[in-house]
Scaffold this active site. Sequence first.
Site, PDB file in Angstrom:
ATOM      1  N   ARG A  77       0.843  -1.195   0.000  1.00  0.00           N
ATOM      2  CA  ARG A  77       0.000   0.000   0.000  1.00  0.00           C
ATOM      3  C   ARG A  77       0.883   1.251   0.000  1.00  0.00           C
ATOM      4  O   ARG A  77       1.580   1.532   0.970  1.00  0.00           O
ATOM      5  CB  ARG A  77      -0.920   0.007   1.218  1.00  0.00           C
ATOM      6  CG  ARG A  77      -1.738   1.298   1.327  1.00  0.00           C
ATOM      7  CD  ARG A  77      -2.936   1.192   2.247  1.00  0.00           C
ATOM      8  NE  ARG A  77      -2.595   1.025   3.640  1.00  0.00           N
ATOM      9  CZ  ARG A  77      -3.469   1.171   4.645  1.00  0.00           C
ATOM     10  NH1 ARG A  77      -4.733   1.487   4.386  1.00  0.00           N
ATOM     11  NH2 ARG A  77      -3.100   0.977   5.897  1.00  0.00           N
ATOM     12  N   ASP A 105      -3.728   3.361  14.345  1.00  0.00           N
ATOM     13  CA  ASP A 105      -2.937   3.895  13.244  1.00  0.00           C
ATOM     14  C   ASP A 105      -3.448   5.284  12.905  1.00  0.00           C
ATOM     15  O   ASP A 105      -4.235   5.870  13.652  1.00  0.00           O
ATOM     16  CB  ASP A 105      -2.953   2.950  12.037  1.00  0.00           C
ATOM     17  CG  ASP A 105      -4.330   2.819  11.386  1.00  0.00           C
ATOM     18  OD1 ASP A 105      -5.283   3.530  11.792  1.00  0.00           O
ATOM     19  OD2 ASP A 105      -4.465   2.009  10.448  1.00  0.00           O
TER      20      ASP A 105
END
Length: 525
Positions: free
Chosen positions: A156, A439
């Site tokens: 990603r 996150d």
Amino acid sequence: MASGPSVERQDEVLTAEALDFVGELQRRFGPARENLLARRQERRAEAARAGRLDFLPQTRDVRADLSWRVAPAPPALVDRRVEITGPTEKKMLVNALNSGAPIFLVDFEDANSPTWSNMVGGQVNLIDAIERRIDFTSPEGKEYRLADRIATMIMRPRGWHLLERHLQFDDEPVAGAFVDFGLYFFHNARRLLDKGLGPYFYLPKMESHLEARLWNDIFVFAQDALGVPQGSIRATVLVETIPAAFEMDEILFELRDHASGCNAGRWDYIFSLIKTFRNRPEYVLPDRAAVTMTVPSMRAYTELLVKTCHQRGAYAIGGMAAFIPNRRDPEVTEAALAKVRDDKEREARDGFDGSWVAHPDLVPVAMEVFTRMLEGRPNQEDRRRDDVQVSADQLLDARSTPGEITEGGVRTNAEVGIRYIESWLRGLGAAGINNLMEDVATAEISRSQIWQWVHTSARMSSGQQIDAALVRRIMDEELAKVRSTIGDQAFESGRFKEAYDLFDQVALADDFVEFLTLPAYGLLE
């Protein structure tokens, strides 16, 4: 031109040829990226004024035409029952690749702090992992070795909005997405194909099919430029913004020669809903813990995702299980595992083909659920979900979210926001806080909820109005608790004062900061 601090083995990644390739991506596609970012702002302003979004009338034919499908998945991407996610440091790479999950999402985005060392060192580590030379021995003497059978990696890159200040092209920073994609593809596309795999990507934070078209144009160019067969790239789209939920068909259509699925990026999706309608009281949400995947708007979003993917021959991947097992408290762990099991069973019943976990200990639970539900099939593509009919009103139905705003919810947002930002500033993008893996996306929920509550004069369940003074008092108290818990020395050696100030800025400033990582990036060393 690269200008960052020296990183071990950087010459293996920052070759002249690789940097030329990245520079060419910036030259060819940089202007389109900037135009699309400007379009985001315009569309978001329109949605905020109207108080709603809707499916695009100009692309009705794409949605109505059921004859088109995405390209068939390559063998390595047929089984996606469990996908573990994490950053690119060596220990995480080995543990995730050995976890038993079929897929490992290796992350340069939300679970990563974009220090130059992390970005370049991460590329070195991925090359080593592909070549199976990532093995190492820790300073404590523990050996980390790859198993014979390992997960398939999907990389990603950073979202469109982030820049990489350590790489300049024509005296301007290069887009982080071009750096991450370009270096990985340049060095590894042929390596992966020679091993029977391919360059596979997760595409984050898109807000329109035009952004998907840009990615597709980049894929076509990159494959031709390096002599890689067209269609070698496969991309899974994170449907993690509220505008993208209205364009799932169109996004898959633009990427149809390269697409392999969509993921329900639940945390960023909640953040996007708040951000888009942040000044409108009808979109005020309760404590973040109350915004579960079973509330009406989230059910509409996930069921539409499964239906759209399976109609188009793409795989539908469920949301994150962020729990971190607590080996010192078996009762806490068992209760959390039960919740994870329920969450994965709901996703499997709804037709998802697999789901995400944040910790290797969760892989067996999720694998058991999907293996049992699939009954020998590799996926559930045959479940078309023709029973699902989702309207714009259902996707936007924030009012039906049960729950309240509590002082505990305000405290959780303040604590998580400050502690996560402090970790991020130290170069750690995945932080375990209160038995959850936090996150960037979860920190964004924390600060954007507080901004929205303050600016809409929301009240807690006690009746007290939430204002900046209340939030700052709670921030002070939560920071004092952290100091008391970790001790003065650890506190002073950390970056808590900077994290406090930054959280204050992104949660309480008059103007809403689009992404907290934009001002935070300037504080990275």
